[in-house]
Design a protein around this motif. Structure first.
Motif, PDB file in Angstrom:
ATOM      1  N   GLY A 254      -7.582   8.485   4.650  1.00  0.00           N
ATOM      2  CA  GLY A 254      -7.121   7.302   3.944  1.00  0.00           C
ATOM      3  C   GLY A 254      -7.841   6.029   4.340  1.00  0.00           C
ATOM      4  N   ASP A 255      -7.161   4.904   4.164  1.00  0.00           N
ATOM      5  CA  ASP A 255      -7.811   3.613   4.403  1.00  0.00           C
ATOM      6  C   ASP A 255      -8.266   3.471   5.855  1.00  0.00           C
ATOM      7  N   GLY A 256      -7.434   3.919   6.799  1.00  0.00           N
ATOM      8  CA  GLY A 256      -7.828   3.857   8.212  1.00  0.00           C
ATOM      9  C   GLY A 256      -9.052   4.719   8.471  1.00  0.00           C
ATOM     10  N   THR A 257      -9.030   5.925   7.916  1.00  0.00           N
ATOM     11  CA  THR A 257     -10.132   6.867   8.120  1.00  0.00           C
ATOM     12  C   THR A 257     -11.447   6.318   7.578  1.00  0.00           C
ATOM     13  N   ASN A 286      -1.806   6.014  -2.575  1.00  0.00           N
ATOM     14  CA  ASN A 286      -2.737   5.476  -3.584  1.00  0.00           C
ATOM     15  C   ASN A 286      -3.172   4.049  -3.231  1.00  0.00           C
ATOM     16  N   ASP A 287      -3.325   3.788  -1.919  1.00  0.00           N
ATOM     17  CA  ASP A 287      -3.587   2.403  -1.507  1.00  0.00           C
ATOM     18  C   ASP A 287      -5.074   2.100  -1.303  1.00  0.00           C
ATOM     19  N   ILE A 288      -5.948   2.981  -1.789  1.00  0.00           N
ATOM     20  CA  ILE A 288      -7.392   2.733  -1.658  1.00  0.00           C
ATOM     21  C   ILE A 288      -7.904   2.039  -2.926  1.00  0.00           C
ATOM     22  N   GLY A 329       5.478   5.253   0.854  1.00  0.00           N
ATOM     23  CA  GLY A 329       4.762   4.099   0.301  1.00  0.00           C
ATOM     24  C   GLY A 329       4.908   2.972   1.292  1.00  0.00           C
ATOM     25  N   ARG A 330       3.977   2.954   2.230  1.00  0.00           N
ATOM     26  CA  ARG A 330       4.079   2.030   3.353  1.00  0.00           C
ATOM     27  C   ARG A 330       3.868   0.579   2.906  1.00  0.00           C
ATOM     28  N   ASN A 331       2.728   0.322   2.283  1.00  0.00           N
ATOM     29  CA  ASN A 331       2.418  -1.034   1.821  1.00  0.00           C
ATOM     30  C   ASN A 331       2.272  -1.102   0.305  1.00  0.00           C
TER      31      ASN A 331
HETATM   32 MG   LIG Z   1      -3.401   4.590   5.614  1.00  0.00          MG
END
Ligand SMILES: [Mg+2]
Ligand SMILES: Nc1ncnc2c1ncn2[C@@H]1O[C@H](COP(=O)(O)OP(=O)(O)O)[C@@H](O)[C@H]1O
Ligand SMILES: O=P(O)(O)OC[C@H]1O[C@](O)(COP(=O)(O)O)[C@@H](O)[C@@H]1O
Length: 557
Positions: A254-257, A286-288, A329-331
């Protein structure tokens, strides 16, 4: 003919966002003086590991954005009528004398039937497809797909695959298709699975991956490689890549990766290694940004329907019953939003992007009372990151983060359920019944559905074609239905969020009939804010337009 622009041209281009430089050490990023020897390095200072120890810690740290490349390293090509290509790096940028070979696909009986199989070297994919007569052509990304020439011979390739971050349906399918795609399309037989996420590079075993080993894995949820949070030590990871002789690194996460992948790529480039680094975006949230949507998202939304159905059945069967469903759905509240839109049984959906309040006119309690009076039941869907500011007010805030630096959230589902119960007990307005359903990991631990499986296959193939063609330092994904190679800095500069002044959220409000919880002044302010942030408001109208036009969202290479 497009021209490569100078840094001064670039900064004058309104359509390009140059990310702010943070934690950037020019001495370590200069492409000059590439070495084949290892050097101790300090990129790790950018990793959350430097501020967060393993497990929970007491200071919340959102994953810091890795430094963007220096402007001179960003490959911006401009053309006529405002055409801009934000290109991705290539191994030849720093290893100019690499030999090329004919693509073995041209002799592959399965693929030789395709009329024009190889992608034209000038093909690019437009980021914005809704245009007016006089619009500039705008930002483009390099089109994904097989190239006539490749930079690796089949028996020279030693690939590795790693999966990082939370689980997501389709991880095994992507692993399977990388292994099989490399084998069947390019005759590559050396593929290594890195166990347990980034830290597996230096602290765990590896698995030899062959088409036989991965044959059935797409039918299983999870990842056969295991995954983890934290443990991103750039120098140790690149040491391991170098020591093992790996020359293609497929990083699924994901975004961190993807932030981690960007710093790995920078270090590989700094060391001058012939190693392609490819990011494959994974996130059920789906935050990318930039890409149309992430794999596994559809499956998760589908799975969430079961929880919503159960809440609906329960609430309909009991007088004055409220079914509450909490979804991941964290953010970003996409899962909650799409699950609500798909179900049509939901009366209220709360997401992190749309603040709400409980008491008073226009508040949640008033709406619940109205719904119960009208229908005798209701279903409320809440994303796990919604209303966190309200929880912090009423509970002692615990600023805790996971090993990757992601803020640990309070349980909003339990909190809101208790608040609703307390409200009705206190006001004696009516006796209510509340059923709380929290499917948590059930929506992401399932195997991917059929359409996600096809999507994962295309992602894997696009990634392989890019690596074989010598591209590196990119994330692959569909942009307006066409797969493209997107530079890491574009993926990492922000998080993709629901834009509540876009039509999709309005569709949701109109389908549930819930209050917007926003006062008109706030709406006007948000509209102005989002007009000035072209990238934030950009994504959704295009998704909506594709859907409105009935364009299928199945990406094509
Ligand atoms: Mg993430
Ligand atoms: N800014 C960063 N720089 C380097 N590595 C990072 C960064 N943020 C996260 N990572 C690493 O990426 C991996 C996955 O990150 P995480 O946020 O847990 O999941 P996801 O990639 O799914 O968002 C972890 O191993 C973490 O250490
Ligand atoms: O597996 P964990 O650490 O409990 O994390 C749960 C989180 O993972 C997610 O499913 C996805 O997060 P990532 O994409 O960042 O991995 C979030 O929705 C959720 O908050």
């Amino acid at each position: 003919m497009p021209t490569v622009s100078s840094p001064s041209t670039i900064s004058s281009l309104a359509s390009i966002t140059i990310p702010k430089v943070r934690c950037f050490d020019p001495a370590n990023s200069s492409p000059a003086g590439f070495r084949h020897r290892r050097r101790s390095m300090n990129h790790d200072d950018c990793s959350p590991e430097s501020s967060v120890s393993n497990g929970s810690v007491t200071v919340a740290t959102d994953s810091p954005t890795p430094p963007p490349p220096p402007i001179a390293d960003m490959k911006i090509v401009t053309g006529e009528a405002g055409y801009v290509l934000e290109d991705v790096p290539r191994l030849t940028d720093y290893l100019p004398d690499l030999p090329t070979y004919p693509n073995p696909l041209q002799d592959n009986p399965s693929y030789s039937v395709v009329k024009q199989y190889f992608v034209n070297m000038d093909d690019t994919v437009a980021q914005t497809i809704v245009v007016q007569k006089n619009s500039p052509r705008g930002t483009h990304f390099r089109r994904a797909g097989p190239r006539q020439k490749v930079y690796f011979e089949s028996d020279e390739v030693h690939a590795c695959i790693v999966t990082c971050g939370g689980l997501c349906p389709g991880l095994n399918t992507v692993i399977r298709e990388i292994v099989c795609g490399l084998h069947h399309m390019y005759g590559v037989s050396k593929v290594l699975g890195i166990e347990g996420g980034y830290k597996g590079f230096y602290a765990r075993n590896t698995i030899t991956l062959t088409p036989k080993v991965v044959n059935d894995i797409h039918k299983r949820g999870g990842t056969i490689l295991g995954t983890s949070r934290g443990g991103h030590s750039t120098s140790k990871i690149v040491d391991s890549i170098e020591d093992r002789g790996i020359n293609q690194v497929y990083i699924i996460g994901g975004d961190g990766t993807q932030k981690g992948a960007a710093v790995i790529f920078e270090e590989i480039r700094r060391r001058g290694l012939k190693v392609a680094v490819i990011g494959i975006p994974k996130t059920i949230d789906n935050d990318i940004p930039v890409i149309d949507k992430s794999f596994g998202f559809d499956t998760a939304v589908e799975e969430a329907q079961r929880a919503i159905n159960a809440a609906h059945v329960e609430s309909e069967s009991i007088e004055n019953c409220i079914g509450v469903v909490k979804l991941m759905g964290r953010n970003s509240g996409f899962i909650a939003m799409y699950a609500t839109l798909a179900s049509r049984d939901v009366d209220c959906c709360l997401i992190p992007e749309s603040p709400f309040y409980l008491e008073g006119p226009g508040g949640l309690f008033e709406y619940i009372e109205k719904k119960l009076k009208e229908d005798g039941h209701m279903v409320l869907v809440i994303a796990e990151g919604a209303g966190q500011e309200l929880l912090s007010e009423s509970m002692r805030t615990m600023h805790q983060a996971d090993a990757s630096g992601n803020k640990l959230l309070q349980d909003v589902g339990l909190w809101i359920s208790q608040k609703i119960k307390d409200h009705f007990a206190r006001t004696h307005k009516m006796a209510i019944n509340l059923k709380y359903i929290d499917p948590t990991y059930m929506i992401r631990a399932v195997p991917s559905n059929a359409s996600d499986n096809v999507y994962c296959t295309l992602l894997a193939h696009s990634a392989i074609h890019g690596a074989m063609a010598g591209y590196t330092g990119f994330t692959v994904g569909p942009v307006n239905g066409r797969h493209a190679y997107i530079p890491f800095y574009r993926i990492n500069e922000r998080q993709h969020k629901v834009v509540i002044t876009d039509r999709m959220w309005a569709r949701l409000l109109s389908s549930t009939n819930q209050p917007s919880f926003l006062d008109p002044k706030e709406v006007a302010r948000k509209k102005i804010e989002e007009t000035h942030e072209p990238e934030t408001s950009h994504d959704q109208p295009e998704v909506a337009t594709a859907e409105q036009n009935g364009v299928e969202h199945l990406p094509k290479i």
